[in-house]
Design an enzyme around this catalytic site. Structure first.
Site, short mmCIF file in Angstrom:
data_model
loop_
_atom_site.label_atom_id
_atom_site.label_comp_id
_atom_site.label_asym_id
_atom_site.label_seq_id
_atom_site.Cartn_x
_atom_site.Cartn_y
_atom_site.Cartn_z
N GLY A 162 11.47 -32.39 -51.05
CA GLY A 162 11.92 -33.04 -52.27
C GLY A 162 12.94 -32.24 -53.06
O GLY A 162 13.69 -31.46 -52.51
N SER A 163 12.88 -32.45 -54.37
CA SER A 163 13.92 -31.95 -55.26
C SER A 163 14.01 -30.43 -55.30
O SER A 163 13.00 -29.72 -55.27
CB SER A 163 13.62 -32.45 -56.67
OG SER A 163 14.42 -31.77 -57.60
N THR A 164 15.24 -29.95 -55.41
CA THR A 164 15.47 -28.50 -55.54
C THR A 164 15.01 -27.97 -56.89
O THR A 164 14.96 -26.76 -57.08
CB THR A 164 16.97 -28.19 -55.38
OG1 THR A 164 17.72 -29.16 -56.11
CG2 THR A 164 17.39 -28.25 -53.92
N ALA A 165 14.70 -28.87 -57.83
CA ALA A 165 14.19 -28.40 -59.12
C ALA A 165 12.73 -27.94 -59.01
O ALA A 165 12.15 -27.47 -59.98
CB ALA A 165 14.31 -29.50 -60.17
N GLY A 166 12.15 -28.05 -57.81
CA GLY A 166 10.78 -27.61 -57.59
C GLY A 166 10.52 -26.20 -58.07
O GLY A 166 9.49 -25.93 -58.70
#
Lengths: 138, 411
Positions: free
Chosen positions: A65-69
């Protein structure tokens, strides 16, 4: 009598930690699939849905999923809602960044299948420097 | 990992404690990913936001720490061109979105200080829509999973999936060399044969959602696809990186590193092979149509941020019409494009019908709930909004989304 199993892997992020294992043969999206305010997995349909990863040695395939993880894990770190350590069967840079942000040990490439060798509830000690995992089974 | 004298000096603090800390993060990342060295980047796409509503949900000490960290970053000069990822606040819509004043104040400060330090404070998940369009072979440090896929796959540029490391790379100018920066890691391992025509953009999202689930971190290659439009490939990228975690895909005969199947696979056999036909398409769509009723109260378009064309066609459909009361239409687009859309009258047409054109953020990044039952054309928005905002979701093509909003009801 408890049995102790010793596993060797690659230490990806340094640190020593221990805790109860939470094992899941799935990937985790820490942005959107994890609530940093509760430490719970919130992705609909995820096998760990509703469970808290706080203080656990979290055994899973990899991030997704998102790189903001990594920013979410970092936030969870400020709130004390992060796992004690992570063990991955496939390495990815988001899990690494999440662990670096919070100073959590991360190990991959174990010499045994982590989903066979470690069960939820086992007590696990992780050394991210040496790449060792010590599993205590009741 | 070997460091040059210049890199070592930064690590030792000769350019200040912030850069030393950032360099330390990059070295740790490089060691973990078994990089042999740090290499220079030509541009970055990085996160610069205080956290918006999240900030006000934090205990005071944690909030202060978070704000301080971002402040420190915004005050540090970037080493390369750096665009900025979607934030958590739409600075033009503070009241409408119910953003706490203290969160808006933090964001205004970051905007001011960041722009002084050289950050292009674009606040968008689509840097390639606002002038960050790298060429083949350029080494980047981008955050935003869908944009990483776009840069590697469509443009042939080279970036890994950066999170916090994007900011470290932006201020130091270096990244560890691993993964997508190395030729060998860019080859496909999963083959997906597409046997159904993908008529709508949303169908490209379905293909991405199906494939991400199966490919995980591995690079897929698609056969049977035509050259996608920007709007189509945006949906593919976003959906691949929602159910999966790869950094790149190939389309045979279309993307720059896939002149043919053998080249995409690096002359290896694929590890796994899948067919995406009409049955797989329908099953994937049905997964995002689990609703308990037909009334809808909001439509969300612009995930990833809408192109000017997406705003224009929505304006064309909505011009002169009126949404029922209690039904929202949100179209999220980069602020830069919203300015043009205003000048061209698109925003007036959409807002005249009762819709909203929003920017700088999105419902997921800012945690803005539009209601209890959403229609959207984006698999990424559909997937995450259910867990993050608690709404039901129905996926449809963009036109059907707007038509459903005008009716207040699914077809």
């Amino acid at each position: 009598m408890p049995t102790i199993i010793k596993l060797q892997g690659k230490g990806r992020v340094k640190g020593v930690a221990e805790g109860e294992a939470l094992v899941c043969r799935e990937r985790i999206s820490f942005w959107g699939g994890f609530n940093p305010f509760t430490g719970q997995i919130v992705e609909i349909g995820h096998p760990l849905h509703g469970q808290s990863v706080k203080g656990k040695v979290l055994v899973f395939i990899s991030s997704k999923g998102s790189t903001a993880g990594s920013t979410v894990v970092s936030l969870a770190g400020l709130l004390g809602n992060v796992p004690a350590a992570m063990i991955n069967s496939e390495i990815d840079d988001l899990a690494v960044q999440s662990c670096i942000a919070c100073g959590l040990p991360l190990i991959s490439d174990l010499d045994a299948d982590p989903f066979e060798a470690i069960a939820t509830g086992d007590y696990v000690r992780v050394d991210g420097e040496k790449g060792t995992v010590e599993v205590t089974k009741e | 990992m070997e460091l040059s004298p210049e890199q070592l000096a930064i690590l030792q603090g000769n350019q200040g404690p912030v850069k030393a800390m950032m360099m330390h993060q990059l070295v740790q990342l490089g060691q973990a990913m078994e990089a042999k060295r740090l290499v220079p980047i030509s541009n970055a796409h990085a996160i610069l936001t205080g956290g918006g509503k999240l900030l006000s949900m934090l205990p005071e000490d944690a909030a202060a720490k978070q704000a301080l960290q971002m402040d420190m970053v915004a005050g540090t000069r970037v080493a390369v061109k750096t665009t900025v990822q979607s934030g958590t606040v739409d600075l033009e819509q503070i009241d409408y979105l119910g953003i706490p004043e203290e969160a808006a104040t933090v964001e205004r400060k970051l905007l001011h200080e960041g722009s002084q330090s050289g950050f292009e404070v674009t606040w968008t998940c689509t840097p390639y829509l606002v002038g960050n369009v790298p060429s083949q072979g350029e080494v980047l440090a981008w955050t935003e999973s869908s944009a990483v896929l776009y840069a590697n796959s469509m443009l042939g540029a080279r970036t890994n999936r950066n999170g916090i490391s994007a900011i470290a790379a932006a201020v130091t100018g270096w990244v560890p060399e691993y993964g997508m920066l190395l030729d060998g890691c860019r080859k496909a391992q999963i083959l997906v044969e597409v046997t159904v025509p993908l008529v709508d953009e949303m169908h490209w999202g379905a293909l991405g959602y199906f494939t991400g689930d199966r490919a995980g971190l591995k690079v897929p290659v698609f056969t049977g696809l035509p050259s996608p439009t920007l709007e189509q490939v945006k949906q593919l990228c976003a959906a691949l990186a929602t159910s999966g975690g790869m950094s790149m895909f190939h389309i045979v005969g279309v993307t720059p590193e896939a002149p043919d199947l053998e080249a995409a696979l690096g002359n290896h056999e694929p590890l796994a092979q899948y067919t995406f036909g009409s049955q797989e398409l329908q099953e994937t769509i049905d997964r995002m149509r689990q609703v308990s009723g037909k009334d809808i109260d909001h439509a969300v378009l612009g995930c990833p941020h809408a192109t000017l064309y997406e705003v224009e066609r929505a304006a064309r459909l909505l011009r002169g019409k009126r949404l029922p009361s209690g039904v929202k239409v949100w179209i999220w687009t980069p602020f830069a494009l919203k300015e043009v859309a205003c000048r061209l009258g698109y925003v007036d047409a959409i807002e005249g019908a009762g819709g909203k054109v929003l920017s700088d953020s999105c419902p997921l990044a800012g945690l803005f709930s539009g209601g209890t039952r959403m229609v959207t054309n984006s698999f990424k928005m559909a997937h995450y909004s259910r867990a993050m905002l608690g709404n039901e979701v129905y996926i449809a093509d963009w036109r059907s989304c707007l038509e459903a909003a005008l009716e207040g009801r699914l077809p």
